[in-house]
Scaffold this motif. Sequence first.
Motif, PDB file in Angstrom:
ATOM      1  N   LEU A 192       0.863  -1.168   0.000  1.00 28.52           N
ATOM      2  CA  LEU A 192       0.000   0.000   0.000  1.00 28.52           C
ATOM      3  C   LEU A 192       0.906   1.227   0.000  1.00 28.52           C
ATOM      4  CD1 LEU A 192      -2.892   1.233   0.487  1.00 28.52           C
ATOM      5  CD2 LEU A 192      -2.345   1.100   2.917  1.00 28.52           C
ATOM      6  N   ARG A 193       0.698   2.145  -0.958  1.00 22.73           N
ATOM      7  CA  ARG A 193       1.547   3.332  -1.062  1.00 22.73           C
ATOM      8  C   ARG A 193       0.706   4.587  -0.929  1.00 22.73           C
ATOM      9  NH1 ARG A 193       5.989   2.462  -5.816  1.00 22.73           N
ATOM     10  NH2 ARG A 193       7.078   0.798  -4.754  1.00 22.73           N
ATOM     11  N   ARG A 194       1.266   5.554  -0.223  1.00 24.96           N
ATOM     12  CA  ARG A 194       0.616   6.843  -0.064  1.00 24.96           C
ATOM     13  C   ARG A 194       1.675   7.934  -0.135  1.00 24.96           C
ATOM     14  NH1 ARG A 194      -3.027   4.237  -1.202  1.00 24.96           N
ATOM     15  NH2 ARG A 194      -4.959   3.886  -0.091  1.00 24.96           N
ATOM     16  N   ASP A 243       7.172  20.989   3.152  1.00 30.32           N
ATOM     17  CA  ASP A 243       7.291  21.275   1.713  1.00 30.32           C
ATOM     18  C   ASP A 243       8.136  20.257   0.946  1.00 30.32           C
ATOM     19  OD1 ASP A 243       5.659  23.520   1.963  1.00 30.32           O
ATOM     20  OD2 ASP A 243       7.368  24.814   2.417  1.00 30.32           O
ATOM     21  N   ARG A 244       8.363  19.101   1.514  1.00 29.63           N
ATOM     22  CA  ARG A 244       9.039  18.006   0.804  1.00 29.63           C
ATOM     23  C   ARG A 244       8.045  16.875   0.657  1.00 29.63           C
ATOM     24  NH1 ARG A 244      15.073  17.301   3.245  1.00 29.63           N
ATOM     25  NH2 ARG A 244      16.017  18.355   1.497  1.00 29.63           N
ATOM     26  N   HIS A 245       8.087  16.203  -0.488  1.00 30.40           N
ATOM     27  CA  HIS A 245       7.141  15.128  -0.754  1.00 30.40           C
ATOM     28  C   HIS A 245       7.813  13.770  -0.545  1.00 30.40           C
ATOM     29  CE1 HIS A 245       3.955  17.692  -2.273  1.00 30.40           C
ATOM     30  NE2 HIS A 245       4.943  18.467  -2.728  1.00 30.40           N
ATOM     31  N   TYR A 246       7.083  12.887   0.117  1.00 31.92           N
ATOM     32  CA  TYR A 246       7.581  11.562   0.460  1.00 31.92           C
ATOM     33  C   TYR A 246       6.580  10.501   0.015  1.00 31.92           C
ATOM     34  CZ  TYR A 246      10.806  14.012   3.569  1.00 31.92           C
ATOM     35  OH  TYR A 246      11.778  14.822   4.078  1.00 31.92           O
ATOM     36  N   THR A 247       7.078   9.298  -0.181  1.00 39.37           N
ATOM     37  CA  THR A 247       6.228   8.144  -0.447  1.00 39.37           C
ATOM     38  C   THR A 247       6.350   7.196   0.730  1.00 39.37           C
ATOM     39  OG1 THR A 247       6.586   8.330  -2.823  1.00 39.37           O
ATOM     40  CG2 THR A 247       5.781   6.224  -2.010  1.00 39.37           C
ATOM     41  N   LEU A 248       5.205   6.847   1.313  1.00 35.17           N
ATOM     42  CA  LEU A 248       5.150   5.890   2.405  1.00 35.17           C
ATOM     43  C   LEU A 248       4.634   4.577   1.848  1.00 35.17           C
ATOM     44  CD1 LEU A 248       5.291   5.206   5.444  1.00 35.17           C
ATOM     45  CD2 LEU A 248       2.907   5.950   5.587  1.00 35.17           C
ATOM     46  N   SER A 249       5.427   3.532   1.953  1.00 34.98           N
ATOM     47  CA  SER A 249       5.042   2.198   1.496  1.00 34.98           C
ATOM     48  C   SER A 249       4.833   1.309   2.712  1.00 34.98           C
ATOM     49  CB  SER A 249       6.128   1.593   0.603  1.00 34.98           C
ATOM     50  OG  SER A 249       6.387   2.429  -0.492  1.00 34.98           O
ATOM     51  N   ILE A 250       3.673   0.687   2.774  1.00 37.89           N
ATOM     52  CA  ILE A 250       3.335  -0.189   3.895  1.00 37.89           C
ATOM     53  C   ILE A 250       3.035  -1.567   3.323  1.00 37.89           C
ATOM     54  CG2 ILE A 250       1.782  -0.573   5.834  1.00 37.89           C
ATOM     55  CD1 ILE A 250       1.113   2.434   5.687  1.00 37.89           C
ATOM     56  N   ALA A 295       5.634  -6.787   5.766  1.00 38.02           N
ATOM     57  CA  ALA A 295       6.941  -6.849   6.420  1.00 38.02           C
ATOM     58  C   ALA A 295       7.222  -5.618   7.275  1.00 38.02           C
ATOM     59  CB  ALA A 295       8.043  -7.012   5.381  1.00 38.02           C
ATOM     60  N   GLY A 296       6.661  -4.451   6.901  1.00 35.84           N
ATOM     61  CA  GLY A 296       6.927  -3.226   7.636  1.00 35.84           C
ATOM     62  C   GLY A 296       6.582  -2.013   6.815  1.00 35.84           C
ATOM     63  N   LEU A 297       7.297  -0.924   7.058  1.00 33.24           N
ATOM     64  CA  LEU A 297       7.030   0.298   6.315  1.00 33.24           C
ATOM     65  C   LEU A 297       8.322   0.942   5.869  1.00 33.24           C
ATOM     66  CD1 LEU A 297       7.535   2.976   8.404  1.00 33.24           C
ATOM     67  CD2 LEU A 297       5.540   1.932   9.425  1.00 33.24           C
ATOM     68  N   LYS A 298       8.213   1.792   4.827  1.00 36.65           N
ATOM     69  CA  LYS A 298       9.374   2.476   4.281  1.00 36.65           C
ATOM     70  C   LYS A 298       8.953   3.880   3.883  1.00 36.65           C
ATOM     71  CE  LYS A 298      13.035   1.972   0.853  1.00 36.65           C
ATOM     72  NZ  LYS A 298      13.585   1.111  -0.206  1.00 36.65           N
ATOM     73  N   LEU A 299       9.745   4.868   4.286  1.00 37.94           N
ATOM     74  CA  LEU A 299       9.491   6.257   3.968  1.00 37.94           C
ATOM     75  C   LEU A 299      10.649   6.770   3.133  1.00 37.94           C
ATOM     76  CD1 LEU A 299       7.576   8.673   4.453  1.00 37.94           C
ATOM     77  CD2 LEU A 299       9.006   9.263   6.399  1.00 37.94           C
ATOM     78  N   LYS A 316      16.738   5.644  -1.584  1.00 38.44           N
ATOM     79  CA  LYS A 316      17.046   5.286  -0.196  1.00 38.44           C
ATOM     80  C   LYS A 316      16.134   6.055   0.746  1.00 38.44           C
ATOM     81  CE  LYS A 316      21.844   4.081  -0.954  1.00 38.44           C
ATOM     82  NZ  LYS A 316      23.220   4.313  -0.540  1.00 38.44           N
ATOM     83  N   GLY A 317      15.760   5.389   1.803  1.00 37.17           N
ATOM     84  CA  GLY A 317      14.899   6.024   2.791  1.00 37.17           C
ATOM     85  C   GLY A 317      15.001   5.286   4.117  1.00 37.17           C
ATOM     86  N   VAL A 318      14.010   5.463   4.936  1.00 35.53           N
ATOM     87  CA  VAL A 318      13.964   4.830   6.250  1.00 35.53           C
ATOM     88  C   VAL A 318      13.063   3.610   6.162  1.00 35.53           C
ATOM     89  CG1 VAL A 318      13.349   5.142   8.662  1.00 35.53           C
ATOM     90  CG2 VAL A 318      14.277   7.055   7.362  1.00 35.53           C
ATOM     91  N   THR A 319      13.589   2.449   6.540  1.00 37.51           N
ATOM     92  CA  THR A 319      12.821   1.212   6.544  1.00 37.51           C
ATOM     93  C   THR A 319      12.682   0.734   7.983  1.00 37.51           C
ATOM     94  OG1 THR A 319      13.736   0.619   4.390  1.00 37.51           O
ATOM     95  CG2 THR A 319      12.712  -1.140   5.645  1.00 37.51           C
TER      96      THR A 319
END
Length: 62
Positions: free
Chosen positions: A8-10, A16-23, A26-30, A37-40
């Motif tokens: 699931l992506r949002r 003022d910065r745009h991010y993609t959150l993937s859930i 297994a977990g989540l990634k921003l 690269k991001g935070v997992t």
Amino acid sequence: MTPLNKLLRRELAIDDRHYTLSIDPAGLKLVEKGHRKGVTLAWKDLLNGDAALAAALKASLS
């Protein structure tokens, strides 16, 4: 309740910065938009409290 069984992506904006959150199961990634690269974070780490420890370690290395 609907089970989380697929990705699931949002998109969200923070300071003022745009991010993609993937859930996923297994977990989540921003990740900042346009970057790879991001935070997992695994669900298991979040429940064990290892998330705070990992964030503090990463901050101390930066």
